[in-house]
Each structure stands twice: as structure tokens, then as C-alpha cells.
Scaffold this active site. Structure first.
Site, PDB file in Angstrom:
ATOM      1  N   HIS A 201      93.416  73.144 -30.252  1.00  0.00           N
ATOM      2  CA  HIS A 201      92.399  72.834 -29.238  1.00  0.00           C
ATOM      3  C   HIS A 201      91.003  72.621 -29.804  1.00  0.00           C
ATOM      4  CE1 HIS A 201      91.483  77.085 -29.714  1.00  0.00           C
ATOM      5  NE2 HIS A 201      90.354  76.883 -29.077  1.00  0.00           N
TER       6      HIS A 201
HETATM    7  C1  UD1 Z   1      86.516  77.285 -25.321  1.00  0.00           C
HETATM    8  C2  UD1 Z   1      85.668  77.862 -26.442  1.00  0.00           C
HETATM    9  C3  UD1 Z   1      86.534  78.082 -27.678  1.00  0.00           C
HETATM   10  C4  UD1 Z   1      87.754  78.904 -27.353  1.00  0.00           C
HETATM   11  C5  UD1 Z   1      88.518  78.233 -26.217  1.00  0.00           C
HETATM   12  C6  UD1 Z   1      89.745  79.015 -25.831  1.00  0.00           C
HETATM   13  C7  UD1 Z   1      83.306  77.141 -26.537  1.00  0.00           C
HETATM   14  C8  UD1 Z   1      82.358  76.303 -27.277  1.00  0.00           C
HETATM   15  N1  UD1 Z   1      84.597  76.949 -26.843  1.00  0.00           N
HETATM   16  O1  UD1 Z   1      86.954  75.983 -25.731  1.00  0.00           O
HETATM   17  O2  UD1 Z   1      85.783  78.772 -28.651  1.00  0.00           O
HETATM   18  O3  UD1 Z   1      88.581  78.997 -28.488  1.00  0.00           O
HETATM   19  O4  UD1 Z   1      87.621  78.128 -25.080  1.00  0.00           O
HETATM   20  O5  UD1 Z   1      90.552  78.250 -24.975  1.00  0.00           O
HETATM   21  O6  UD1 Z   1      82.897  77.965 -25.750  1.00  0.00           O
HETATM   22  N2  UD1 Z   1      89.377  72.813 -19.078  1.00  0.00           N
HETATM   23  C9  UD1 Z   1      90.250  72.837 -18.026  1.00  0.00           C
HETATM   24  N3  UD1 Z   1      90.449  74.021 -17.383  1.00  0.00           N
HETATM   25  C10 UD1 Z   1      89.818  75.166 -17.750  1.00  0.00           C
HETATM   26  C11 UD1 Z   1      88.900  75.123 -18.823  1.00  0.00           C
HETATM   27  C12 UD1 Z   1      88.702  73.931 -19.481  1.00  0.00           C
HETATM   28  O7  UD1 Z   1      90.852  71.847 -17.661  1.00  0.00           O
HETATM   29  O8  UD1 Z   1      90.059  76.214 -17.116  1.00  0.00           O
HETATM   30  C13 UD1 Z   1      89.194  71.536 -19.803  1.00  0.00           C
HETATM   31  C14 UD1 Z   1      88.040  70.742 -19.308  1.00  0.00           C
HETATM   32  O9  UD1 Z   1      88.398  69.403 -19.360  1.00  0.00           O
HETATM   33  C15 UD1 Z   1      86.959  71.014 -20.331  1.00  0.00           C
HETATM   34  C16 UD1 Z   1      87.761  71.232 -21.605  1.00  0.00           C
HETATM   35  O10 UD1 Z   1      88.982  71.812 -21.170  1.00  0.00           O
HETATM   36  O11 UD1 Z   1      86.063  69.963 -20.439  1.00  0.00           O
HETATM   37  C17 UD1 Z   1      87.081  72.136 -22.583  1.00  0.00           C
HETATM   38  O12 UD1 Z   1      86.754  73.383 -21.957  1.00  0.00           O
HETATM   39  P1  UD1 Z   1      85.546  74.277 -22.554  1.00  0.00           P
HETATM   40  O13 UD1 Z   1      85.481  75.577 -21.860  1.00  0.00           O
HETATM   41  O14 UD1 Z   1      84.311  73.481 -22.659  1.00  0.00           O
HETATM   42  O15 UD1 Z   1      85.984  74.534 -24.056  1.00  0.00           O
HETATM   43  P2  UD1 Z   1      87.402  74.904 -24.681  1.00  0.00           P
HETATM   44  O16 UD1 Z   1      87.871  73.732 -25.462  1.00  0.00           O
HETATM   45  O17 UD1 Z   1      88.336  75.522 -23.692  1.00  0.00           O
END
Ligand code: UD1
Length: 381
Positions: A218
Site C-alpha cells: 500500500h
Molecule cells: C495510511 C497511512 C500509512 C499507514 C496506512 C495503513 C499516512 C500518511 N499514511 O495510508 O502510514 O500505513 O494508513 O493502512 O497517514 N481509503 C479508503 N477507505 C478508507 C481509508 C482510505 O477507501 O477507510 C482510500 C482513499 O481512496 C484514500 C486512500 O485510501 O485516498 C489513502 O488513504 P489515506 O488514509 O490517505 O492513506 P493510506 O494509504 O491508507
């Protein structure tokens, strides 16, 4: 019970959770305070960074964790948008609750955002999992780690080497406590309830291959660039000819696989796509795997605790103890190197490793004890 204090001076600690890995870290901390220091009032705030059921509610249920008192429901966005929105929404909650200290875990955007708000309002910040450094500022988490540590008054480390990183950055030694790994507290507590792989795969309509590898990806550096993701996926297709791979897919990765059409390509091979899994399902799959391939920080630690060989698909790690003492090998992202290391694990069974110091299921108790004493000393007349 530690240092009972008068109700008038009841210490109030505000704890922050945000994203999936925070929950496994916070659950044992809440449990330790409830048992060892019930006189400390705990408020639990969820920023809403992760909101999908599979990324959030299922993990709360698996951990038996109480619901947050407040959810800021920030959702997704660019780093600046997400961080700014967390700060904006968190500030008024912080002012309303007026805690004596704020406890943050890990390195996600919410960790830094809430630490920054608290520090600017003059509230001491406590950081659990302090001092981990990959040395790679291209990782958003590395920036979050360095800055959160600078803002923190009390820093709890999960591996012995983290202390030297903090001292090098000018943090006073008396503020640093080696507590051990709270994520491993959760693992040891929940392992008896781990779901056997056969059961969780049946639930997802999949056949159970008795020998399998487990893959998670991820990190933006691996999944946001289509060409880079395609190279990694081709490597996994090659490996799957020898070892079927189970691949629970993070939403960020799912979006890119769909956009690039790579999902179809994987379906032609023994790379089985699964939705994001609950914690107990993930523990069961990790425990039963011949090999784990990942770019997650937490999974590097969990495989070391389980004694399962892990290949980290990154060029570095902020958790060097998993390599020096555990079962982890930094494989990088070069296809030939990954395939050669994976085949070596299949031939030899991989590194044996040992359990690092204080990965013993009692890290949260050390944190609750030290924090309560520190808070009591601060609040003493
Ligand atoms: C975040 C953390 C990362 C951690 C990871 C665990 C930061 C910078 N990154 O990354 O360190 O290892 O969480 O999973 O804080 N999304 C969904 N549903 C959700 C959450 C996210 O669909 O419940 C999708 C969205 O499209 C979003 C993307 O995932 O834009 C990224 O989510 P985000 O929370 O920004 O970062 P992660 O990649 O999950």
C-alpha cells in the site's frame, strides 16, 4: 493500582486513533490504563482518516475496543488537505476537552496533525512508537515521525535502537523510555482467536491452498505509479507459479489495479485478490503463511513475532530490529532480487530469528505505569 490521586486532580489523557494500524497499538494501551490506572480519565478521539468498515469498524470489533468518544470524520484528501482538516477539526475538540496530555501512536498524518495542535496549545504530547527512522524523507511517514518526536515531551520506543535516533536529533535522554512493542501486545493477546486460513478463505469464496504466500502492498512509492506497480505484479505472477499468493488489497492499491487493468492480469495467475481483512483473519493468514511479502511496517514486526519469514518490498526499513534479530529481509523492488530471495526462503525455510527485547505482551503496561507517574508528578501541587 498506581498512585491513586484525589478526584479533583484526576488526570485526563486524550488518546488519538486514525488509521487501521493505530487501533492495534491503542487497544492494549486503553486496556492497561483501565486495569492499572483507572483513576486516569481517558478520552478517545478518532480522526476518521480510515472510515471503511474493513479498515476501521471490523478492526475495532476484532480488538474488542471501545467506541471513540468523538469521531472527526475527516476522510481522505491530499496530505495538505487531510492534515489541515484534522488540525482544524481537532483544535476545537481539544479546547473543549482540555486534557492534561495527548497520547498519539505511530506515524500517520493524524499523529502529526494532532500532536501539532496540542503542542501549540501548550498541552504535552506523548508519542508511542517514537524514534523509528528509515532515513528516507520521501516517505510521508518519516516526516510525520521526525516532527512528532520533536513535539513530544514523553517518548516511548518499541525497539532498543530508536533511542540513539532520538538522541541524535537532540531529544533529552530522560524523556525517552524503552517500553517495547504495543502492536505485539495486541498480537499475543488476540492470537488464540485468530481465524484459521481455511475458514477466512471460505468466507471470501476462495479455495484454501495449504501452502501459500501472503502479499500486502500500500505504500505510495509502490502503488501510485502504474509502471512500478505493474513490474511488482509481474514479479508476483512469476512467484505464484511456485507458491500461490493471497493478496488482501488496500483501497489505495485496489484503485490503481483497477485503473491500470492489472487486476485482470492477476486473475490469470495464482494471485488471489481479497478485500481488506479483519485483524483476526489477517493474524490467521500470517501465521499459516510460508512467506510474507509486504511494504507494511506493522507486518514486518508481526512476522518477526510469529517467526514467519518476511520479505520487505522496499529499499529500507524504520524497524531494523526485524532484520537484525527477526525474520525480515529487505528485498527491495527489483524483480530478480525478490524472486531469488523468495525461492531461497522456499528452499531453506527462511531466517529463524528471535523475539526482540520487550516484545513480550507487556509494553502497554509499561507505558501506562510511566505515564501515570509522569502525569501525577506534573499535577502535584
Ligand atoms: C495510511 C497511512 C500509512 C499507514 C496506512 C495503513 C499516512 C500518511 N499514511 O495510508 O502510514 O500505513 O494508513 O493502512 O497517514 N481509503 C479508503 N477507505 C478508507 C481509508 C482510505 O477507501 O477507510 C482510500 C482513499 O481512496 C484514500 C486512500 O485510501 O485516498 C489513502 O488513504 P489515506 O488514509 O490517505 O492513506 P493510506 O494509504 O491508507
Amino acid at each position: 493500582m498506581l498512585d491513586p490521586v484525589l478526584p479533583a486532580a484526576r488526570p485526563h489523557l486524550l488518546c488519538i486513533v486514525a488509521a487501521r494500524p493505530n487501533l492495534m497499538k491503542m487497544a492494549p494501551i486503553l486496556a492497561a490504563f483501565a486495569t492499572l490506572a483507572p483513576q486516569v480519565r481517558i478520552s478517545l478521539v478518532h480522526t476518521g482518516q480510515h472510515y471503511d468498515t474493513a479498515m476501521n469498524a471490523q478492526v475495532f470489533a476484532d480488538l474488542g475496543m471501545r467506541a471513540p468518544d468523538i469521531n472527526l470524520e475527516v476522510g481522505s484528501g491530499s496530505h495538505a488537505q487531510q492534515t489541515a482538516e484534522i488540525m482544524r477539526r481537532y483544535e476545537s475538540v481539544h479546547l473543549d476537552l482540555a486534557p492534561h496530555a495527548v497520547l498519539v501512536v505511530g506515524d500517520v498524518n493524524s499523529t502529526l496533525a494532532c500532536a501539532l495542535v496540542a503542542a501549540k496549545l501548550g498541552t504535552p504530547v506523548i508519542h508511542v512508537e517514537a524514534g523509528l527512522r528509515s532515513g528516507d524523507r520521501a516517505m510521508p511517514e518519516e516526516i510525520n515521525r521526525v516532527l512528532t518526536d520533536q513535539l513530544s515531551e514523553l517518548l516511548f520506543t518499541s525497539e532498543a535502537g530508536a533511542r540513539a535516533n532520538l538522541l541524535r536529533e537532540g531529544i533529552a535522554g530522560q524523556r525517552i523510555h524503552f517500553a517495547g512493542n504495543v502492536m505485539i501486545d495486541s498480537l499475543l493477546r488476540q492470537l488464540p482467536d485468530a481465524v484459521p486460513p481455511r475458514i477466512s478463505l471460505q468466507a471470501h469464496g476462495r479455495d484454501y491452498p495449504p501452502a501459500y504466500g501472503l502479499l500486502t502492498l500500500h505504500r505510495p512509492s509502490n502503488v501510485d505509479d502504474g509502471a512500478r506497480l505493474a513490474t511488482l505484479m509481474e514479479t508476483m505472477c512469476s512467484l505464484s507459479a511456485q507458491l500461490p499468493l493471497l493478496f488482501p488489497v488496500h483501497p489505495r492499491t485496489r484503485a490503481m489495479l483497477e485503473k491500470t487493468g492489472l487486476e485482470r492480469r492477476l486473475r490469470e495467475h495464482a494471485v488471489m485478490l481479497l478485500p481488506p481483512l479483519g485483524y483476526l483473519e489477517m493474524l490467521g493468514l500470517m501465521q499459516g503463511a510460508r512467506l510474507v511479502l509486504t511494504d507494511s511496517g506493522g507486518i514486518q514486526e508481526e512476522t518477526t513475532a510469529l517467526g514467519v519469514p518476511c520479505l520487505t518490498l522496499r529499499d529500507n526499513t524504520e524497524r531494523p530490529v526485524t532484520v537484525d534479530e527477526g525474520t525480515n529481509v529487505i528485498a527491495g523492488t527489483d524483480p530478480a532480487a525478490i524472486l531469488s530471495l523468495a525461492r531461497q526462503v522456499l528452499r531453506t525455510g527462511g531466517k529463524r530469528g528471535r523475539i526482540p527485547q520487550y516484545w513480550d505482551g507487556h509494553a502497554a503496561e509499561r507505558i501506562a505505569t510511566a505515564t501515570t507517574q509522569w502525569l501525577s508528578a506534573r499535577l502535584a501541587p
